[in-house]
Design a protein around this motif. Structure first.
Motif, short mmCIF file in Angstrom:
data_model
loop_
_atom_site.label_atom_id
_atom_site.label_comp_id
_atom_site.label_asym_id
_atom_site.label_seq_id
_atom_site.Cartn_x
_atom_site.Cartn_y
_atom_site.Cartn_z
N LEU A 42 0.81 -1.77 0.13
CA LEU A 42 -0.21 -0.06 0.17
C LEU A 42 0.82 1.12 -0.07
CD1 LEU A 42 -3.50 -0.89 2.48
CD2 LEU A 42 -2.95 -0.68 -0.45
N GLY A 43 1.99 1.38 0.45
CA GLY A 43 2.22 2.62 0.75
C GLY A 43 3.52 2.93 -0.34
N SER A 44 3.77 2.13 -1.61
CA SER A 44 4.47 2.29 -2.33
C SER A 44 3.38 2.62 -3.52
CB SER A 44 4.49 0.30 -3.26
OG SER A 44 3.56 -0.24 -4.15
N LEU A 45 2.03 2.85 -3.17
CA LEU A 45 0.97 3.44 -4.18
C LEU A 45 1.35 4.91 -4.43
CD1 LEU A 45 -2.56 1.01 -3.51
CD2 LEU A 45 -0.39 1.29 -5.30
N SER A 46 0.87 5.39 -5.36
CA SER A 46 1.15 6.76 -5.50
C SER A 46 0.02 7.36 -5.50
CB SER A 46 1.45 7.17 -6.60
OG SER A 46 2.08 8.18 -6.63
N ILE A 47 -1.04 7.68 -4.21
CA ILE A 47 -2.42 7.85 -4.64
C ILE A 47 -2.64 9.63 -3.82
CG2 ILE A 47 -4.73 7.60 -3.60
CD1 ILE A 47 -4.19 4.82 -2.70
N ALA A 48 -2.72 10.86 -4.82
CA ALA A 48 -2.51 11.92 -3.93
C ALA A 48 -3.06 12.03 -2.84
CB ALA A 48 -3.65 12.78 -5.19
N GLY A 49 -2.67 13.05 -2.00
CA GLY A 49 -3.18 13.89 -1.06
C GLY A 49 -3.47 12.55 -0.16
N LEU A 50 -3.18 11.90 0.06
CA LEU A 50 -4.06 10.11 0.26
C LEU A 50 -2.50 9.71 1.51
CD1 LEU A 50 -6.47 9.40 -1.54
CD2 LEU A 50 -7.09 10.08 0.62
N THR A 51 -2.72 9.54 2.62
CA THR A 51 -1.87 9.17 3.58
C THR A 51 -2.05 6.95 3.32
OG1 THR A 51 -2.72 9.23 5.28
CG2 THR A 51 -1.50 10.66 4.96
N LEU A 52 -0.79 6.73 3.98
CA LEU A 52 -0.78 4.88 4.49
C LEU A 52 -1.85 4.95 5.01
CD1 LEU A 52 -0.11 2.12 3.83
CD2 LEU A 52 1.96 2.30 5.36
N PRO A 53 -2.07 5.19 6.10
CA PRO A 53 -2.96 4.91 7.57
C PRO A 53 -4.39 5.60 6.78
CG PRO A 53 -1.47 6.41 8.60
CD PRO A 53 -0.92 6.39 6.62
N VAL A 54 -4.52 6.51 5.79
CA VAL A 54 -6.00 6.59 5.20
C VAL A 54 -6.47 5.81 4.64
CG1 VAL A 54 -7.42 8.30 3.89
CG2 VAL A 54 -5.48 9.35 5.21
N VAL A 55 -5.58 5.25 3.64
CA VAL A 55 -5.62 4.11 2.29
C VAL A 55 -6.16 2.82 3.54
CG1 VAL A 55 -5.48 2.79 0.75
CG2 VAL A 55 -4.17 5.17 0.55
N ALA A 56 -5.18 2.13 4.24
CA ALA A 56 -5.24 1.33 5.26
C ALA A 56 -6.62 0.76 5.61
CB ALA A 56 -4.08 0.72 5.90
N GLY A 57 -6.78 2.04 6.32
CA GLY A 57 -7.88 2.42 7.16
C GLY A 57 -9.23 2.25 6.57
N ALA A 58 -9.26 2.64 5.06
CA ALA A 58 -10.46 2.28 4.63
C ALA A 58 -11.02 1.27 4.45
CB ALA A 58 -10.01 3.29 3.12
N LEU A 59 -9.87 0.45 3.97
CA LEU A 59 -9.72 -1.10 3.37
C LEU A 59 -9.85 -2.19 4.72
CD1 LEU A 59 -7.07 -1.20 0.36
CD2 LEU A 59 -9.27 -1.78 0.39
N LEU A 60 -9.56 -1.73 6.35
CA LEU A 60 -10.14 -2.50 7.06
C LEU A 60 -10.95 -2.54 7.91
CD1 LEU A 60 -6.06 -2.30 8.47
CD2 LEU A 60 -6.74 -4.98 7.78
N PRO A 61 -11.47 -3.26 8.02
CA PRO A 61 -12.78 -3.20 8.64
C PRO A 61 -12.78 -2.54 9.67
CG PRO A 61 -12.15 -5.45 8.91
CD PRO A 61 -11.10 -5.25 8.43
N ASN A 62 -13.79 -1.41 9.89
CA ASN A 62 -14.94 -0.52 11.04
C ASN A 62 -15.52 -0.69 10.97
OD1 ASN A 62 -15.71 1.32 12.61
ND2 ASN A 62 -14.48 3.35 11.40
N TYR A 63 -16.33 -1.72 12.19
CA TYR A 63 -17.82 -2.61 12.21
C TYR A 63 -19.03 -1.67 12.80
CZ TYR A 63 -15.48 -6.65 10.87
OH TYR A 63 -15.06 -8.34 10.16
N ALA A 64 -18.14 -0.42 13.07
CA ALA A 64 -19.08 0.75 13.44
C ALA A 64 -20.10 1.35 12.45
CB ALA A 64 -18.26 2.38 13.87
N LEU A 65 -19.41 1.30 11.45
CA LEU A 65 -20.56 0.84 10.37
C LEU A 65 -21.21 0.12 9.62
CD1 LEU A 65 -17.28 2.15 7.45
CD2 LEU A 65 -19.42 3.60 9.07
N ALA A 66 -21.16 -1.42 10.23
CA ALA A 66 -22.03 -2.81 9.50
C ALA A 66 -23.39 -2.67 10.44
CB ALA A 66 -20.91 -3.39 10.13
N GLU A 67 -23.53 -2.37 11.23
CA GLU A 67 -24.49 -2.45 12.20
C GLU A 67 -25.79 -1.62 11.66
OE1 GLU A 67 -25.54 -2.56 16.76
OE2 GLU A 67 -26.05 -0.29 16.30
#
Length: 306
Positions: A42-67
């Motif tokens: 993920l860190g090797s990607l060039s995504i304008a304006g977005l950091t590794l924590p933001v990208v990883a955070g979007a891909l990894l589960p956030n179960y507060a969203l799933a109810e």
């Protein structure tokens, strides 16, 4: 005050994420690469304006969203129950959700819910509540019960599940299906829905318990390894167009279903990734997920009617 849309990922949406990232997450989620390799890629990607924590955070589960259905919704009654699993680990535990008004005098069809390769997480519990809200008795076993149960995070759950005997997990779920078939509030008709590894379990139980599983709806699941010719109840299979790993198994599976005259319907969802029904990550696609779910509920209503 800024409003956010339910089930959205406020910091990042799927359209902002390169397909390579979804593919790497699929490899990571299924044990083909470790977390360090996944994050390094993920860190090797060039995504304008977005950091590794933001990208990883979007891909990894956030179960507060799933109810989608609250655990204390007045239309359902949810509880955890233990049950004997002589064909599995000896004893199992699962999340049982019963619709309001269902009892021994007012019975309902039952649906077994099979989780992914990481135990009974909050998303799968919510799926069980959604089924109960729609009028089905739903039961979602936790394959990790022999190890103390779902640990509260998917990474640890995934590692734990890999240590278990797969045949015993299958036995646990088979015994859960038998429990539902005999449930005092059930009609005796059992359906099954599963996701990812749970999709494999759904295909497997349909093949190994043809007199119990009256209708099976695997989501992006690989085929049963044996006894496909025994399947009696109809299958409704859901696939994601971009899910190369699972889709590669479909042609041979479809050929076997046709050969043995197994009734089935297969749907492929455009531009969808593996896990598109799971509303806890950026892989979620609301339109496709809702369409697939409406088809599933209709499928169960048609095939589990007493």
């Amino acid at each position: 005050m800024t409003a956010t849309t339910e089930h959205s990922i406020p910091t990042m949406s799927a359209k902002d994420i390169p397909q390579e990232a979804f593919d790497w997450y699929d490899e990571y989620a299924h044990g083909d690469i470790d977390r360090r390799t996944f994050l390094s890629r993920l860190g090797s990607l060039s995504i304008a304006g977005l950091t590794l924590p933001v990208v990883a955070g979007a891909l990894l589960p956030n179960y507060a969203l799933a109810e989608q259905v609250s655990f204390n919704d007045s239309d359902i009654q949810a509880s955890y129950v233990t049950f004997d699993t002589p064909n599995g680990h000896g004893q199992g535990r699962g999340y049982l959700v019963i619709p309001k008004g269902v009892d021994a005098n007012n019975k309902a069809p039952t649906v077994l819910v099979a989780h992914e390769n990481r135990g009974l997480n909050p998303y799968i519990e919510d799926v069980a509540r959604r089924l109960a809200k729609a009028g089905f008795i739903a039961f979602a076993p936790d394959a990790l019960f022999p190890l103390g149960g779902y640990p509260g995070n998917d990474d640890e759950g995934r590692v734990m599940q890999k240590t278990l005997d797969g045949a015993k997990i299958e036995g646990d779920f088979m015994d859960a299906a038998s429990l539902l078939e005999k449930h005092a509030y059930g009609t005796g008709k059992v359906g099954m829905v599963g996701f990812c590894y749970g999709g494999y379990l759904t295909n497997t139980l349909a093949a190994n318990m043809p007199n119990t599983i009256a209708a099976a709806a695997p989501f992006y699941g690989t085929p049963a390894k044996a006894h496909i010719e025994q399947i009696k109840g109809p299958l409704q299979l859901h696939f994601a167009e971009l899910d190369k790993r699972v889709n590669a198994t479909w042609p041979a599976y479809e050929e076997a279903l046709k050969k043995h005259k197994v009734p089935y319907t297969a749907y492929v969802y455009t531009n969808a990734n593996h896990g598109f029904h799971n509303d806890s990550t950026a892989r979620y696609q609301e339109k496709n997920a809702e369409l697939a779910w409406s088809r599933t509920l209709e499928f169960f209503t048609q095939n589990l009617a007493s």
